[in-house]
Design a protein around this motif. Structure first.
Motif, PDB file in Angstrom:
ATOM      1  N   VAL A 176       1.191  -0.942  -0.252  1.00 45.74           N
ATOM      2  CA  VAL A 176      -0.099   0.005  -0.594  1.00 45.74           C
ATOM      3  C   VAL A 176       1.040   1.290  -0.311  1.00 45.74           C
ATOM      4  O   VAL A 176       1.467   1.483   1.012  1.00 45.74           O
ATOM      5  CB  VAL A 176      -1.160  -0.073   1.413  1.00 45.74           C
ATOM      6  CG1 VAL A 176      -1.545   1.073   1.392  1.00 45.74           C
ATOM      7  CG2 VAL A 176      -1.678  -1.809   1.561  1.00 45.74           C
ATOM      8  N   GLN A 177       0.310   2.517  -1.157  1.00 45.55           N
ATOM      9  CA  GLN A 177       1.709   3.846  -0.849  1.00 45.55           C
ATOM     10  C   GLN A 177       0.510   4.532  -0.217  1.00 45.55           C
ATOM     11  O   GLN A 177      -0.313   5.132  -0.123  1.00 45.55           O
ATOM     12  CB  GLN A 177       1.708   3.843  -1.840  1.00 45.55           C
ATOM     13  CG  GLN A 177       2.515   5.120  -2.009  1.00 45.55           C
ATOM     14  CD  GLN A 177       2.451   5.712  -4.031  1.00 45.55           C
ATOM     15  OE1 GLN A 177       1.876   5.382  -4.844  1.00 45.55           O
ATOM     16  NE2 GLN A 177       3.274   6.984  -3.910  1.00 45.55           N
ATOM     17  N   THR A 178       1.678   5.609   0.889  1.00 47.72           N
ATOM     18  CA  THR A 178       0.767   6.259   1.584  1.00 47.72           C
ATOM     19  C   THR A 178       0.118   6.817   1.299  1.00 47.72           C
ATOM     20  O   THR A 178       0.773   7.831  -0.049  1.00 47.72           O
ATOM     21  CB  THR A 178       2.099   6.157   2.832  1.00 47.72           C
ATOM     22  OG1 THR A 178       3.404   6.978   2.297  1.00 47.72           O
ATOM     23  CG2 THR A 178       2.028   4.936   4.007  1.00 47.72           C
ATOM     24  N   ILE A 179       0.147   7.971   1.894  1.00 50.05           N
ATOM     25  CA  ILE A 179      -0.513   9.886   1.041  1.00 50.05           C
ATOM     26  C   ILE A 179       0.541  10.382   1.151  1.00 50.05           C
ATOM     27  O   ILE A 179       0.890  11.200   0.098  1.00 50.05           O
ATOM     28  CB  ILE A 179      -1.371   9.977   2.167  1.00 50.05           C
ATOM     29  CG1 ILE A 179      -1.734  11.119   3.113  1.00 50.05           C
ATOM     30  CG2 ILE A 179      -2.661   9.504   1.925  1.00 50.05           C
ATOM     31  CD1 ILE A 179      -1.990  11.632   3.626  1.00 50.05           C
ATOM     32  N   ARG A 180       1.916   9.977   1.867  1.00 47.85           N
ATOM     33  CA  ARG A 180       3.234  10.789   2.068  1.00 47.85           C
ATOM     34  C   ARG A 180       3.883  10.025   0.852  1.00 47.85           C
ATOM     35  O   ARG A 180       5.098  10.978   0.062  1.00 47.85           O
ATOM     36  CB  ARG A 180       3.722  10.734   2.314  1.00 47.85           C
ATOM     37  CG  ARG A 180       3.283  11.788   3.982  1.00 47.85           C
ATOM     38  CD  ARG A 180       3.367  11.943   4.721  1.00 47.85           C
ATOM     39  NE  ARG A 180       2.787  13.156   5.729  1.00 47.85           N
ATOM     40  CZ  ARG A 180       2.869  13.315   7.428  1.00 47.85           C
ATOM     41  NH1 ARG A 180       3.631  12.531   7.572  1.00 47.85           N
ATOM     42  NH2 ARG A 180       1.783  13.621   8.003  1.00 47.85           N
ATOM     43  N   GLY A 181       3.563   8.793   0.344  1.00 46.68           N
ATOM     44  CA  GLY A 181       4.086   8.585  -0.690  1.00 46.68           C
ATOM     45  C   GLY A 181       5.435   7.162  -0.428  1.00 46.68           C
ATOM     46  O   GLY A 181       5.924   6.866  -1.062  1.00 46.68           O
ATOM     47  N   GLY A 182       5.331   6.297   0.354  1.00 47.44           N
ATOM     48  CA  GLY A 182       5.734   5.365   1.522  1.00 47.44           C
ATOM     49  C   GLY A 182       5.463   4.734   0.802  1.00 47.44           C
ATOM     50  O   GLY A 182       4.545   4.500   0.421  1.00 47.44           O
ATOM     51  N   LEU A 183       6.248   3.610   0.860  1.00 45.23           N
ATOM     52  CA  LEU A 183       5.378   1.930   0.283  1.00 45.23           C
ATOM     53  C   LEU A 183       5.551   1.174   2.044  1.00 45.23           C
ATOM     54  O   LEU A 183       6.390   1.025   2.551  1.00 45.23           O
ATOM     55  CB  LEU A 183       5.702   1.477  -0.690  1.00 45.23           C
ATOM     56  CG  LEU A 183       6.078   0.432  -0.804  1.00 45.23           C
ATOM     57  CD1 LEU A 183       4.807   0.083  -1.493  1.00 45.23           C
ATOM     58  CD2 LEU A 183       6.849  -0.850  -1.496  1.00 45.23           C
ATOM     59  N   LEU A 184       3.575   0.971   1.680  1.00 45.60           N
ATOM     60  CA  LEU A 184       3.846  -0.492   3.113  1.00 45.60           C
ATOM     61  C   LEU A 184       3.685  -1.897   2.811  1.00 45.60           C
ATOM     62  O   LEU A 184       3.186  -2.048   1.757  1.00 45.60           O
ATOM     63  CB  LEU A 184       2.763  -0.015   3.618  1.00 45.60           C
ATOM     64  CG  LEU A 184       2.575   0.843   4.972  1.00 45.60           C
ATOM     65  CD1 LEU A 184       1.145   1.389   5.100  1.00 45.60           C
ATOM     66  CD2 LEU A 184       3.611   1.468   5.910  1.00 45.60           C
ATOM     67  N   GLU A 185       4.864  -2.723   2.861  1.00 45.65           N
ATOM     68  CA  GLU A 185       4.764  -3.763   3.027  1.00 45.65           C
ATOM     69  C   GLU A 185       3.923  -4.843   3.201  1.00 45.65           C
ATOM     70  O   GLU A 185       3.532  -5.348   4.505  1.00 45.65           O
ATOM     71  CB  GLU A 185       5.836  -4.215   2.867  1.00 45.65           C
ATOM     72  CG  GLU A 185       7.064  -4.425   1.626  1.00 45.65           C
ATOM     73  CD  GLU A 185       8.596  -4.318   1.483  1.00 45.65           C
ATOM     74  OE1 GLU A 185       8.924  -5.066   2.630  1.00 45.65           O
ATOM     75  OE2 GLU A 185       9.256  -4.087   0.819  1.00 45.65           O
ATOM     76  N   PRO A 186       3.569  -5.873   2.945  1.00 41.96           N
ATOM     77  CA  PRO A 186       2.416  -6.643   3.854  1.00 41.96           C
ATOM     78  C   PRO A 186       3.127  -6.893   5.494  1.00 41.96           C
ATOM     79  O   PRO A 186       3.997  -7.779   5.300  1.00 41.96           O
ATOM     80  CB  PRO A 186       2.529  -8.080   3.396  1.00 41.96           C
ATOM     81  CG  PRO A 186       2.449  -8.095   1.526  1.00 41.96           C
ATOM     82  CD  PRO A 186       3.198  -6.183   1.249  1.00 41.96           C
ATOM     83  N   HIS A 187       2.446  -7.187   5.967  1.00 43.21           N
ATOM     84  CA  HIS A 187       2.945  -7.569   7.492  1.00 43.21           C
ATOM     85  C   HIS A 187       1.754  -7.485   8.819  1.00 43.21           C
ATOM     86  O   HIS A 187       0.255  -6.852   8.230  1.00 43.21           O
ATOM     87  CB  HIS A 187       3.415  -6.864   8.300  1.00 43.21           C
ATOM     88  CG  HIS A 187       3.320  -5.290   8.437  1.00 43.21           C
ATOM     89  ND1 HIS A 187       2.840  -4.315   7.547  1.00 43.21           N
ATOM     90  CD2 HIS A 187       2.701  -4.555   9.569  1.00 43.21           C
ATOM     91  CE1 HIS A 187       2.178  -2.846   7.460  1.00 43.21           C
ATOM     92  NE2 HIS A 187       1.888  -2.761   8.735  1.00 43.21           N
ATOM     93  N   ASP A 188       1.514  -8.105   9.907  1.00 40.65           N
ATOM     94  CA  ASP A 188       0.780  -8.202  11.247  1.00 40.65           C
ATOM     95  C   ASP A 188       1.111  -7.685  11.535  1.00 40.65           C
ATOM     96  O   ASP A 188       1.608  -6.889  12.280  1.00 40.65           O
ATOM     97  CB  ASP A 188       0.650  -9.809  11.678  1.00 40.65           C
ATOM     98  CG  ASP A 188       0.141 -10.374  10.565  1.00 40.65           C
ATOM     99  OD1 ASP A 188       0.004 -10.853   9.407  1.00 40.65           O
ATOM    100  OD2 ASP A 188       0.919 -11.922  10.650  1.00 40.65           O
ATOM    101  N   PHE A 189      -0.128  -6.539  12.403  1.00 45.21           N
ATOM    102  CA  PHE A 189       0.022  -5.518  13.252  1.00 45.21           C
ATOM    103  C   PHE A 189      -1.172  -5.123  14.617  1.00 45.21           C
ATOM    104  O   PHE A 189      -2.239  -5.803  13.652  1.00 45.21           O
ATOM    105  CB  PHE A 189       0.764  -4.243  12.843  1.00 45.21           C
ATOM    106  CG  PHE A 189      -1.369  -4.192  11.815  1.00 45.21           C
ATOM    107  CD1 PHE A 189      -1.942  -2.750  12.802  1.00 45.21           C
ATOM    108  CD2 PHE A 189      -1.146  -4.107  10.260  1.00 45.21           C
ATOM    109  CE1 PHE A 189      -3.749  -2.919  11.832  1.00 45.21           C
ATOM    110  CE2 PHE A 189      -2.374  -3.809   9.665  1.00 45.21           C
ATOM    111  CZ  PHE A 189      -3.008  -3.445  10.258  1.00 45.21           C
ATOM    112  N   GLN A 190      -0.622  -5.035  15.613  1.00 40.75           N
ATOM    113  CA  GLN A 190      -1.940  -5.545  16.669  1.00 40.75           C
ATOM    114  C   GLN A 190      -2.894  -3.993  17.317  1.00 40.75           C
ATOM    115  O   GLN A 190      -2.036  -2.849  16.828  1.00 40.75           O
ATOM    116  CB  GLN A 190      -1.541  -5.608  18.153  1.00 40.75           C
ATOM    117  CG  GLN A 190      -2.248  -6.007  19.300  1.00 40.75           C
ATOM    118  CD  GLN A 190      -1.947  -6.959  20.715  1.00 40.75           C
ATOM    119  OE1 GLN A 190      -0.181  -6.673  20.055  1.00 40.75           O
ATOM    120  NE2 GLN A 190      -2.275  -7.008  21.179  1.00 40.75           N
ATOM    121  N   VAL A 191      -4.196  -3.924  16.827  1.00 41.40           N
ATOM    122  CA  VAL A 191      -4.999  -3.006  17.504  1.00 41.40           C
ATOM    123  C   VAL A 191      -5.713  -3.297  18.963  1.00 41.40           C
ATOM    124  O   VAL A 191      -6.262  -4.028  19.075  1.00 41.40           O
ATOM    125  CB  VAL A 191      -5.656  -2.721  15.857  1.00 41.40           C
ATOM    126  CG1 VAL A 191      -6.582  -1.390  16.462  1.00 41.40           C
ATOM    127  CG2 VAL A 191      -5.597  -2.736  15.002  1.00 41.40           C
TER     128      VAL A 191
END
Length: 62
Positions: A14-29
């Motif tokens: 996923v590309q962030t609104i600032r142009g960064g790239l997030l790769e697939p990962h797990d995270f806690q909420v």
């Protein structure tokens, strides 16, 4: 998923609104109160799109 606690998986890049790239990962909420899974997913995705660091998970005060 438990009451106020979930582990979510980002399954695609996923590309962030600032142009960064997030790769697939797990995270806690975690939430302070019981919320619907739909609301938890929407808030978590907005935080990811804003480029917030999810390495320690998110605490959502809904």
């Amino acid at each position: 998923m438990d009451y106020g606690n979930a582990v979510l998986s980002l399954l695609r890049n996923v590309q962030t609104i600032r142009g960064g790239l997030l790769e697939p990962h797990d995270f806690q909420v975690q939430t302070h109160s019981r919320v619907s899974p739909r609301h938890m997913l929407v808030v978590a995705m907005v935080l990811l799109l804003l480029g917030m660091d999810s390495s320690d998970g998110f605490m959502i005060g809904l």
